[in-house]
Design a protein around this motif. Structure first.
Motif, short mmCIF file in Angstrom:
data_model
loop_
_atom_site.label_atom_id
_atom_site.label_comp_id
_atom_site.label_asym_id
_atom_site.label_seq_id
_atom_site.Cartn_x
_atom_site.Cartn_y
_atom_site.Cartn_z
N ASN A 288 15.00 -4.04 -4.55
CA ASN A 288 16.46 -3.38 -4.60
C ASN A 288 16.81 -3.36 -6.09
O ASN A 288 16.52 -4.05 -6.76
N ALA A 289 17.04 -2.16 -6.21
CA ALA A 289 17.41 -1.50 -7.57
C ALA A 289 18.75 -1.99 -7.83
O ALA A 289 19.17 -2.01 -9.40
N SER A 290 19.60 -2.61 -7.26
CA SER A 290 21.06 -3.36 -7.63
C SER A 290 20.91 -4.49 -8.30
O SER A 290 21.76 -4.90 -9.31
N ASP A 291 19.74 -5.25 -7.99
CA ASP A 291 19.53 -6.52 -8.65
C ASP A 291 18.49 -7.03 -8.87
O ASP A 291 17.93 -8.32 -9.25
N GLY A 292 17.18 -6.52 -8.33
CA GLY A 292 15.79 -6.70 -8.46
C GLY A 292 15.26 -7.57 -7.59
O GLY A 292 14.01 -8.19 -7.43
N SER A 293 16.03 -7.94 -6.39
CA SER A 293 15.60 -8.69 -5.29
C SER A 293 14.53 -8.13 -4.54
O SER A 293 14.64 -6.95 -4.46
N GLU A 294 13.50 -8.85 -4.12
CA GLU A 294 12.38 -8.42 -3.28
C GLU A 294 12.84 -7.99 -1.86
O GLU A 294 13.29 -8.71 -1.31
N VAL A 295 12.37 -6.97 -1.32
CA VAL A 295 12.56 -6.52 -0.15
C VAL A 295 11.59 -6.60 1.01
O VAL A 295 11.54 -7.18 1.94
N TRP A 296 10.21 -6.31 0.25
CA TRP A 296 9.15 -6.74 1.07
C TRP A 296 7.83 -6.63 -0.07
O TRP A 296 7.90 -5.96 -1.17
N ARG A 297 6.82 -7.20 0.06
CA ARG A 297 5.57 -6.92 -0.26
C ARG A 297 4.32 -6.87 0.51
O ARG A 297 4.01 -7.46 1.63
N ALA A 298 3.28 -6.10 0.06
CA ALA A 298 2.13 -5.76 1.11
C ALA A 298 1.06 -5.97 0.38
O ALA A 298 1.13 -5.68 -0.97
N GLU A 299 -0.09 -6.44 0.91
CA GLU A 299 -1.28 -6.65 0.34
C GLU A 299 -2.31 -5.62 0.21
O GLU A 299 -2.35 -4.76 1.30
N VAL A 300 -3.15 -5.38 -0.78
CA VAL A 300 -3.78 -4.11 -0.64
C VAL A 300 -5.05 -4.63 -1.47
O VAL A 300 -5.28 -5.78 -1.78
N SER A 301 -6.35 -3.82 -1.44
CA SER A 301 -7.60 -4.22 -1.68
C SER A 301 -8.01 -4.53 -3.21
O SER A 301 -9.07 -4.67 -3.45
N GLY A 302 -7.07 -3.65 -3.99
CA GLY A 302 -7.43 -3.71 -5.40
C GLY A 302 -6.13 -3.57 -6.08
O GLY A 302 -4.92 -3.45 -5.79
N GLU A 303 -6.35 -3.46 -7.48
CA GLU A 303 -5.23 -3.56 -8.59
C GLU A 303 -4.51 -2.16 -8.41
O GLU A 303 -5.31 -0.96 -7.86
N VAL A 304 -3.05 -2.01 -8.41
CA VAL A 304 -2.43 -0.75 -8.56
C VAL A 304 -2.04 -0.65 -9.87
O VAL A 304 -0.93 -1.31 -10.46
N LEU A 305 -2.67 0.45 -10.38
CA LEU A 305 -2.48 0.67 -11.90
C LEU A 305 -1.54 1.89 -12.24
O LEU A 305 -1.31 2.18 -13.52
N ALA A 306 -0.91 2.29 -11.29
CA ALA A 306 0.22 3.42 -11.67
C ALA A 306 1.39 3.14 -10.60
O ALA A 306 1.29 2.36 -9.60
N ALA A 307 2.47 3.63 -10.94
CA ALA A 307 3.55 3.33 -9.82
C ALA A 307 3.40 4.03 -8.59
O ALA A 307 3.20 5.28 -8.51
N PRO A 308 3.63 3.07 -7.49
CA PRO A 308 3.88 3.75 -6.34
C PRO A 308 4.99 4.52 -6.14
O PRO A 308 6.12 4.69 -6.90
N GLN A 309 5.05 5.52 -5.42
CA GLN A 309 6.11 6.54 -4.99
C GLN A 309 6.73 6.50 -3.62
O GLN A 309 5.66 6.24 -2.63
N GLY A 310 7.74 6.79 -3.32
CA GLY A 310 8.34 6.95 -1.99
C GLY A 310 9.25 7.92 -1.93
O GLY A 310 9.77 8.71 -2.59
N ASN A 311 9.75 8.08 -0.51
CA ASN A 311 10.75 9.39 -0.21
C ASN A 311 11.84 8.58 0.92
O ASN A 311 12.51 9.75 1.37
N GLY A 312 11.71 7.64 0.92
CA GLY A 312 12.89 6.90 1.75
C GLY A 312 12.31 6.60 3.24
O GLY A 312 13.00 6.15 4.10
N GLU A 313 11.08 7.37 3.66
CA GLU A 313 10.37 7.00 4.69
C GLU A 313 9.12 6.26 4.86
O GLU A 313 8.84 5.38 5.26
N LEU A 314 8.17 6.84 3.62
CA LEU A 314 7.07 6.23 3.37
C LEU A 314 7.07 5.68 1.94
O LEU A 314 7.59 6.40 1.10
#
Length: 393
Positions: A132-158
């Motif tokens: 949450n950009a209002s306070d930094g609280s976590e909404v969710w986390r998902a596991e992936v198979s490797g390091e994420v070395l760049a910023a994920p991006q979203g559009n409100g749906e994905l």
């Protein structure tokens, strides 16, 4: 050694060592110890631009010790920034005052993405987070198979995230549930890094370690088009590294991307057709302004290519082998930071260096951010700074 995890710095150094080794062998038979890849010494410039530091604040350990490139994001006059140790903060872009700070309890390797009051981060342990950009609280986390070395991006749906092992993965914005995954071929050797995906219209656009840029449908991950920016060439695996690691840029329906040991290319966003290309070797990325596309080569050459494809407007070779950052356009200038932390301002018109200061000796791998005549810099050791740029009267 697992070659898929060869660090970027090591890969680049190996390539340089291969060349420098020839010079060393030659030195056995002569007194010539000249190293063509030695960073050039800075010389005095005609200072025509005033750089005024407005504020500075510290954000954890910055990029940490993992050679990360954790880049802040600016949204609604707030800078959202993360440090490798897991600190995330919101900072007022006007005065540098921290609005909030949070500790996530895990190491961060990629960030920061933003969309409609949501922040997206990648964890060094193979996780994708929505906060949450209002306070930094976590909404969710998902596991992936490797390091994420760049910023994920979203559009409100994905939310889309790119992993170091060649995957582009889409998650449901609300739940974090995986929707689809695209697998790309990963070369034997690759640089340590990935470019930041771009979400535009109904597509996710990403550059990969095989020198290709792909546009994937957000609906199901199918490939809409692909454009080859670079072709692996050479006899050794090191010579064949063509990663697209730097930030891409868009303007007027065109995408601009550059690869290591390959090319810079302009691509039609609608169909993936290459409009023009030029030989270049870059890992820092590209920027657009004044009808030019800017890129810093690994050898320190800063080039401005005409957006219309008619070649070079100007080139500057004064900063040879100084490990330059991604170019950033600010006001009438192009800003770059070198490995010693010197900030250089180039005229967008003719490429002359017209300003210089040293914000932080640790350097700044993260992309700089510009808004109007203000430049935001996030140094490797965690200093977030704001500078105003103005021509001298």
């Amino acid at each position: 050694m697992n070659c898929l995890k060869l660090p970027k710095l090591v890969a680049v150094c190996l390539a340089v060592t291969t060349l420098a080794g020839c010079e060393t062998i030659g030195g056995w038979f002569s007194d010539d110890e000249y190293d063509p890849t030695e960073p050039v010494e800075l010389t005095d410039i005609d200072q025509k631009v005033k750089l005024s530091k407005r504020w500075s604040t510290s954000i954890g350990d910055g990029q940490g010790k993992g050679f990360y490139k954790i880049t802040p994001v600016l949204a609604e006059n707030t800078l959202y920034v993360a440090a490798a140790e897991g600190v995330v903060a919101a900072v007022d872009a006007t005065n540098g005052r921290k609005l909030w700070s949070a500790k996530l309890g895990l190491a961060i390797s990629g960030g920061v993405g933003y969309h409609q009051n949501s922040l997206f981060l990648g964890g060094a342990d193979g996780t994708v987070l929505r906060l949450n950009a209002s306070d930094g609280s976590e909404v969710w986390r998902a596991e992936v198979s490797g390091e994420v070395l760049a910023a994920p991006q979203g559009n409100g749906e994905l939310v889309v995230a790119q992993t170091y092992d060649g995957k582009l993965i889409a998650f449901d914005h609300e739940t974090g549930e995986q929707r689809w995954v695209h697998l790309s071929d990963v070369p034997v050797l690759t640089l340590r890094g990935t470019s930041t995906p771009i979400v535009v219209d109904n597509f996710a656009i990403a550059g990969f370690a095989d020198g290709k840029v792909l546009a994937l449908s957000l609906d199901n991950g199918s490939v809409a088009w692909e454009a080859r920016v670079a072709i692996p060439q050479g006899r050794s695996e090191i010579e064949r590294i063509v990663d697209i690691d730097g930030s891409m840029a868009m303007q007027s329906g065109e995408l601009y991307a550059a690869s290591y040991q390959g090319r810079i290319a302009a691509v039609d966003l609608r169909v993936g057709r290459k409009i023009w290309q030029q030989n270049v070797s870059s890992v820092s990325g590209v920027a657009v302004g004044f009808g030019n596309v800017y890129v810093a080569d690994q050898d320190g050459t800063v080039s401005a290519y005409l957006r219309n494809g008619q070649g070079v407007r100007w080139q500057n070779i004064q900063l040879g082998y100084r490990g330059l950052s991604r170019p950033t356009t600010v006001s009438s200038y192009v800003a770059l930071i070198d490995f010693e932390g010197y900030l250089h301002l180039f005229s967008q018109v003719d490429g002359d260096i017209v300003g210089r200061t040293r914000p932080d000796g640790s350097g700044a791998r993260a992309d700089m951010i510009a808004q109007g005549n203000r430049l935001y810099i996030y140094s490797n050791n965690g200093k977030l700074m704001a500078y105003d740029v103005a021509g001298l009267e």
